[in-house]
Design an enzyme around this catalytic site. Structure first.
Site, PDB file in Angstrom:
ATOM      1  N   CYS A 268      62.119  14.626  67.021  1.00 10.88           N
ATOM      2  CA  CYS A 268      61.949  15.956  67.824  1.00 10.88           C
ATOM      3  C   CYS A 268      62.593  16.846  66.860  1.00 10.88           C
ATOM      4  CB  CYS A 268      62.542  15.755  69.076  1.00 10.88           C
ATOM      5  SG  CYS A 268      62.394  17.479  70.113  1.00 10.88           S
TER       6      CYS A 268
ATOM      7  N   ALA B 201      48.362  12.600  68.016  1.00 14.46           N
ATOM      8  CA  ALA B 201      49.277  13.431  68.620  1.00 14.46           C
ATOM      9  C   ALA B 201      48.708  14.890  68.554  1.00 14.46           C
ATOM     10  CB  ALA B 201      50.622  13.203  68.039  1.00 14.46           C
TER      11      ALA B 201
ATOM     12  N   HIS C  97      55.899  10.102  61.211  1.00 17.17           N
ATOM     13  CA  HIS C  97      55.454  11.424  61.134  1.00 17.17           C
ATOM     14  C   HIS C  97      55.495  12.028  59.841  1.00 17.17           C
ATOM     15  CE1 HIS C  97      54.625  15.555  63.011  1.00 17.17           C
ATOM     16  NE2 HIS C  97      53.811  15.223  61.920  1.00 17.17           N
TER      17      HIS C  97
END
Length: 661
Positions: free
Chosen positions: A403, A527, A472
């Site tokens: 995040c 995503a 990611h």
């Protein structure tokens, strides 16, 4: 090129309701329409200035309807400032509370058919007179109720906004007995927060036996000069807890364990509760068939834990705000194999917050389902893992170490854990020691843009006991901009072996997915990349599995929105509050869906990531309406599905870059 249009033609066509005369006109007419539109916008801005956040008002004064600056090229020096304002979240969005929709609300005891047992007693401020409520109730939104047609009964009774479908004489709620019996006793949504568990959490009476034992081990000196706590978490004689040759203490992953987790904290194995059974109890406790195991006393070793077999499957990532249960049902229908709930903050779960526990709910169609936790410290994360291990049904638990938002990062969570290796290790080891299901970790390439550190962290994560890593291909500084680094993901996949590594980033077509799988990853996670993967194209899973481009029509896309609306009414309710909550999440999703460019209009396939299309006319009015990035047009689409919006209704998308004014 025949689909290209100017800004004036695009909005004139939508204002004309799709009539042919709205597509073209003289330059004078276009200028007049533009002047009228600008005047109308100024009036709207003046009228809605109280509800809009200050940052948005400042931005609106300098932007036109499409987000382009009204000032000359001489103002180019202000571009970096303006661009900065358009990023991030609209943190001061207007919040519509339930009392904004209904001035007079009916008491829940009346809806549930037990008005004489009102929980609030004489202090109740809700209405108890059904006739008075019906006189002030807004008109119904439709003639058919999805709850009544699906389950044979609508639990919202007279408060349902589609009540005419199931109300009889005297406002009696009609029940379809045959259909209701088919669903009787079936649990469609699991992982609900019970009142008893919420009370235990709020009063801090829930027992964290295994987590406390691990945390006590962290505090003890381990022979390193008295500093101690180097992520072992256990006394010296138990430091080999993660070795396959040493059993771990605690509950196992047996059928008895599942029963215990449902009963709560005070439940114990029968052998512990009744050490000396007598009479019929003694006879019934004798096992004559099957082996006698000690899984209720001795914890399973790490090599005996249930494996997470999802290699090669399509994984729908946890998507904050938009990755709700109705949206996951849509993606599941289009071929998503693995789903995960939205990111949940561990401290809020430990406090028993209903809104946070709602993120853990699981629909019965989600056969492989996990939850994602966010936290910065081993005590809260380990306790939260033990809490979920005892109270909900999941197939894996994921740690969010990717995040990028400041609110999480500045508290030491999310991407910040990549720079706090000691805390990161303690969290992974601690959660792995109390969980009976696999533990996974989602990370980014690093914090800084040009300094990749994931290849150094991944071997450690494997050593600490995680079952899988998702990478990611962007750093925190990149956020969701630029392209994902799949070459680096391929290098990390080799380093992670034999632990599975899923790649994430820039998957928008089946070619992108095929190219990603060729890099050596175990699977791909789809995503919210910019523009987005699953949010802009929930049918992307079908395209990947069938290896084709789907030129989906506007009618088919509208049917998807209709299904989402029905799922939302099932999940959030068909009363006024449920309808408006469904509308809110529909509008948030439309802020991403509008970026989709129909395959039949593209000059070349596939649509590239980060592309912003020019103004274009769709093949019909609905396709053009769905391409609009104007909030008012999104509201118009929601009204086609959920009826007119309440008076003084306002909406501002969560992400500033999602809408042009």
């Amino acid at each position: 090129r025949r689909f290209l249009a100017s800004k004036e033609q695009f909005h004139a066509y939508l204002r004309a309701g799709g009539e042919p005369g709205g597509q073209a006109g003289t330059e004078e007419e276009e200028e007049e329409e533009e002047d009228e539109a600008e005047k109308k916008e100024e009036e709207e801005e003046a009228g809605s200035c109280q509800s809009e956040p200050p940052a948005k008002r400042a931005r609106s004064e300098e932007l036109g309807q499409d987000g382009e600056s009204r000032e000359d090229a001489g103002a180019a020096e202000k571009e970096p400032t303006e661009r900065k304002r358009a990023r991030g979240q609209n943190k001061s969005r207007p919040c519509m509370k339930p009392n904004c929709y209904e001035r007079s609300r009916l008491c829940p005891s009346v809806t549930q058919g037990c008005a004489e047992k009102c929980y609030f007693g004489p202090r109740c401020r809700f209405l108890h007179d059904i006739g008075e409520y019906m006189a002030a109730k807004p008109a119904d939104l439709g003639r058919s109720c999805v709850l009544f047609e699906t389950f044979g009964k609508c639990i919202y009774g007279v408060t349902c906004r589609f009540a005419q479908a199931h109300l009889g004489d005297g406002y009696q709620n009609i029940v379809n007995g045959d259909l209701a019996k088919q669903w009787e006793g079936k649990s469609l949504v699991r992982n609900n927060l019970s009142k008893d568990l919420q009370h235990q959490l709020r009063k801090k009476k829930f027992s964290f036996k295994k987590a406390d034992a691990y945390l006590r081990g962290l505090a003890k000196p381990q022979g390193n000069g008295g500093k101690g706590g180097k992520a072992t978490g256990l006394p010296t004689e138990e430091q080999e807890v993660f070795n396959c040759t040493t059993p771990q203490e605690g509950l196992g992953d047996s059928p008895e364990c599942a029963v215990l987790s449902e009963q709560g904290e005070d439940s114990k194995p029968d052998a512990l509760q009744s050490p000396r059974p007598t009479g019929s109890e003694e006879a019934s406790s004798v096992k004559t068939v099957g082996p006698v195991t000690d899984e209720d006393i001795v914890k399973l070793r790490s090599c005996e834990k249930r494996k997470l077999e999802i290699q090669g499957k399509l994984y729908l990532a946890p998507l904050t705000t938009c990755g709700n249960l109705p949206f996951r049902r849509i993606c599941k229908r289009f071929g998503a194999d693995v789903t995960c709930g939205e990111m949940a903050v561990c401290t809020n779960l430990l406090q028993g917050q209903s809104s946070e526990w709602a993120l853990l709910k699981r629909h019965h169609t989600e056969d492989i389902f996990g939850v994602q936790l966010e936290g910065a410290f081993p005590d809260t994360m380990t306790k939260c893992a033990e809490l979920l291990n005892q109270t909900i049904e999941v197939d894996f638990v994921d740690i969010n170490v990717g995040c990028p938002i400041d609110l999480v990062y500045k508290k030491g969570g999310g991407c910040a854990l990549m720079t706090r290796s000691n805390k990161f290790e303690q969290i992974v080891r601690g959660m792995n020691s109390v969980l009976d299901v696999p533990l996974t970790v989602k990370i980014r390439t690093g914090v800084q843009e040009k300094i990749n550190v994931a290849h150094k962290i991944i071997p450690k994560i494997r050593e600490w006991g995680a079952s899988m890593v998702t990478l990611h291909g962007r750093s925190r500084e990149q956020r969701y901009t630029r392209s994902a680094d799949w070459d680096y993901i391929a290098e990390c996949a080799k380093i992670a072996s034999p632990m599975p590594l899923f790649g994430n980033g820039d998957i928008l077509s089946y070619e992108d997915a095929h190219r990603a799988m060729q890099s050596g990853v175990s699977g791909i996670m789809i995503a919210r990349q910019v523009p987005v993967g699953a949010l802009i194209k929930p049918w992307l899973f079908t395209e990947i599995k069938e290896r084709r481009h789907w030129d989906i029509s506007s009618g088919e896309r509208f049917d998807i929105l209709k299904d989402f609306t029905n799922y939302g009414l099932e999940h959030w309710g068909s009363d006024t509050q449920g309808v408006e909550k469904t509308r809110k999440f529909l509008l948030e999703w439309l802020s991403f869906l509008c970026r989709y460019i129909p395959v039949g209009l593209l000059e070349h396939l596939p649509q590239k990531i980060n592309e912003r299309p020019p103004y274009y006319m769709g093949r019909d009015y609905l396709e053009t309406l769905m391409a609009s990035q104007n909030v008012d047009d999104w509201i118009k689409i929601s009204e086609l599905l959920l009826g007119p919006v309440p008076t003084s209704f306002t909406f501002l998308p969560k992400h500033k870059a999602n809408s042009y004014r």
